[in-house]
Design a protein around this motif. Structure first.
Motif, short mmCIF file in Angstrom:
data_model
loop_
_atom_site.label_atom_id
_atom_site.label_comp_id
_atom_site.label_asym_id
_atom_site.label_seq_id
_atom_site.Cartn_x
_atom_site.Cartn_y
_atom_site.Cartn_z
N ALA A 12 30.20 27.99 -13.25
CA ALA A 12 30.83 26.78 -11.49
C ALA A 12 29.49 26.22 -11.15
N VAL A 13 30.15 24.76 -10.85
CA VAL A 13 29.45 24.26 -9.55
C VAL A 13 29.83 25.09 -8.17
N LEU A 14 28.07 25.92 -8.05
CA LEU A 14 28.80 26.47 -6.55
C LEU A 14 27.09 25.62 -5.67
N PRO A 15 27.58 25.77 -3.70
CA PRO A 15 27.15 24.76 -3.28
C PRO A 15 25.12 25.58 -3.90
N ASP A 16 24.95 27.08 -4.18
CA ASP A 16 23.28 26.71 -4.78
C ASP A 16 22.95 26.86 -6.20
N GLY A 17 23.65 25.74 -6.55
CA GLY A 17 23.87 25.11 -8.27
C GLY A 17 25.30 26.09 -9.20
N GLU A 18 24.70 25.92 -10.51
CA GLU A 18 25.60 26.07 -11.12
C GLU A 18 25.40 27.32 -12.01
N ARG A 19 26.51 28.58 -12.24
CA ARG A 19 26.28 29.66 -12.42
C ARG A 19 27.67 30.14 -13.01
N PRO A 20 28.16 31.12 -13.71
CA PRO A 20 28.86 32.16 -13.69
C PRO A 20 29.64 32.59 -12.80
N ALA A 21 30.61 32.14 -11.76
CA ALA A 21 31.07 32.78 -10.75
C ALA A 21 33.01 32.83 -10.86
N ALA A 22 33.05 33.56 -9.76
CA ALA A 22 34.93 33.67 -10.26
C ALA A 22 34.77 33.41 -8.60
N VAL A 23 36.28 32.89 -8.43
CA VAL A 23 36.44 32.27 -7.47
C VAL A 23 37.48 32.08 -6.71
N TYR A 24 38.15 32.97 -5.96
CA TYR A 24 39.46 33.86 -5.22
C TYR A 24 39.22 33.13 -3.87
N ALA A 52 33.82 23.96 -17.36
CA ALA A 52 33.59 24.04 -15.96
C ALA A 52 34.02 23.76 -15.06
N LEU A 53 33.67 24.35 -13.67
CA LEU A 53 34.53 24.65 -13.04
C LEU A 53 33.81 23.98 -11.27
#
Length: 437
Positions: A12-24, A52-53
């Motif tokens: 998951a490409v989040l504002p703080d970088g790429e890492r494993p995540a679950a988006v609800y 990737a998300l």
């Protein structure tokens, strides 16, 4: 609260970088971003594993052409191409449609044409042309995202370019309104009529880097003097970057300037003609450097289609200038970025959060709580060959036919609902920050 949807990804490409995540997701918004293995309740659970998300891309430079030139492109086809390419928000340019969006009645006509036809969210630019200065405040209040102008002929008679005095007045007015002024920056004094024929070099010589340099230098001075927010459109010449870096200007470039090179454009490939033109490979590499450094902040398509007879004439002097790449922008940019060692997070900044910030769309372009659940499942290691017959824009014309690209859009969600051919066209018509609507 039970979420409507959770989408999990190890990338998951989040504002703080790429890492494993679950988006609800609940009611179309992101309500939580948690660890990949979290088990908060959700009606639907989608596990992308190593796909990737990304947040939905925001393309702020699209020519839809409807109404008036719908045979070139329309909202139904353009937004279908956008969704297929991971773009969930686009902002439509004010020219090539008839009437051009240079007053409030024309904006209403444009919105009526788009209403109910869009598979992604759509906003609108207004135009600044000779004689419409009194209309800018009314357009700003009616919800345009800013104003586009040309410093040289636009290519269509109904959208004139501004003289230096007219540009000065428009900049003062947009500064007063707090509106963004976006500029096609080529100095007409440096442009020449292209030599007829199939050789790209003849067209390239007619629009030298000096045309961009002189225009951007004028804009930098204007921004300093007036306080206007000025954005330089589709930078093709890397030589203007020092002017931008030392000024209040912002700037964008396009996938065609980051991928094509003048010396490899075959004779007669007028699908690659655009203004300003694609320059040489050395210039292309400098553009990548300035993009990575942040001097150029966005990558947008400048999707500017036309019918095949206008676009594929084989004569660079007479063919329509514009590259159709709305559906291919993400894999084109990712293919080039990956080859040069730039991470997927950079591409998301250039194509999602950066353009969203430019136009003030605070709930777009980011996988963050409170943002719209505009999501893209993107297979970053998968390759495909460009087949123009499978592109969703109206005409199967592309300079990338037969290219092998890396990165495949597997699925696109708009506010938590998957965009499909069978589903309703659920895109919304957006208004800018100056809107009183």
């Amino acid at each position: 609260m039970t979420a409507d949807l959770v989408v999990r990804s190890r990338r998951a490409v989040l504002p703080d970088g790429e890492r494993p995540a679950a988006v609800y997701v609940h009611s179309g918004r992101i309500v939580a971003v948690e660890e990949y293995a979290s088990r908060r309740g959700a009606d639907s659970d989608v596990d992308l594993a190593d796909v990737a998300l990304l947040p939905g891309l925001v393309d702020t430079h699209v020519h839809v052409d409807e109404p008036g030139r719908t045979e070139w492109e329309g909202f139904a086809t353009a937004t279908a191409a956008a969704a297929a390419g991971g773009v969930t928000t686009l902002v439509d340019m004010p020219l090539n449609s008839i009437p051009p969006t240079v007053d409030v009645p024309a904006l209403r006509t444009k919105r009526a044409a788009a209403d109910g036809a869009c598979r992604v969210d759509v906003g609108f630019w207004g135009g600044a042309v000779p004689g419409n200065l009194p209309e800018l405040a009314r357009l700003h209040e009616a919800g345009v995202f800013g104003f586009k102008c040309f410093l040289s002929p636009s290519g269509v008679a109904e959208f004139g370019h501004l003289s230096p005095a007219e540009l000065e007045a428009v900049a003062a007015e947009t500064a007063r309104l707090g509106a963004l002024l976006i500029v096609h920056a080529e100095d007409p004094a440096e442009l020449r009529e292209p030599a007829p024929g199939r050789r790209y070099a003849g067209f390239l010589d007619s629009r030298p880097p000096a045309a961009e340099y002189r225009a951007v230098a004028r804009l930098a001075d204007l921004a300093e003097r007036t306080g206007a927010r000025i954005h330089v459109l589709h930078v093709s010449s890397a030589g203007v970057a020092p002017l931008i870096a030392g000024s209040p200007l912002t700037a964008e470039t396009c996938p065609h300037y980051l991928t094509l090179a003048a010396e490899t454009i075959p004779d007669g490939l007028t699908a690659a003609k655009c203004c300003p033109p694609v320059r040489d490979a050395a210039n292309r590499e400098r553009l990548w450097h300035h993009l990575a450094a942040g001097t150029v902040g966005c990558v947008v398509s400048d999707h500017s289609p036309a019918t095949a007879d206008l676009k594929e004439s084989g004569d660079f002097a007479t063919a329509w200038g514009g590259v159709s790449s709305l559906q291919l922008g993400l894999p084109l940019t990712w293919t080039g970025a990956r080859r040069r060692g730039y991470p997927l997070a950079h591409v998301v900044r250039w194509m999602a959060s950066g353009p969203a910030a430019l136009v003030g769309l605070r709930t777009k372009g980011s996988l963050a709580v409170g943002c719209d659940a505009d999501l893209v499942a993107f297979a970053p290691d998968e390759t495909f060959t460009v087949d123009v017959a499978r592109l969703r824009h109206r005409h199967p014309v592309s300079p990338y036919a037969g290219w092998t690209l890396t990165g495949v859009v597997r699925r696109t969600w708009l506010r938590g609902v998957a965009v499909t051919d069978e589903g309703a066209a659920a895109g919304r018509l957006l208004a800018g920050q100056g809107s009183a609507r």
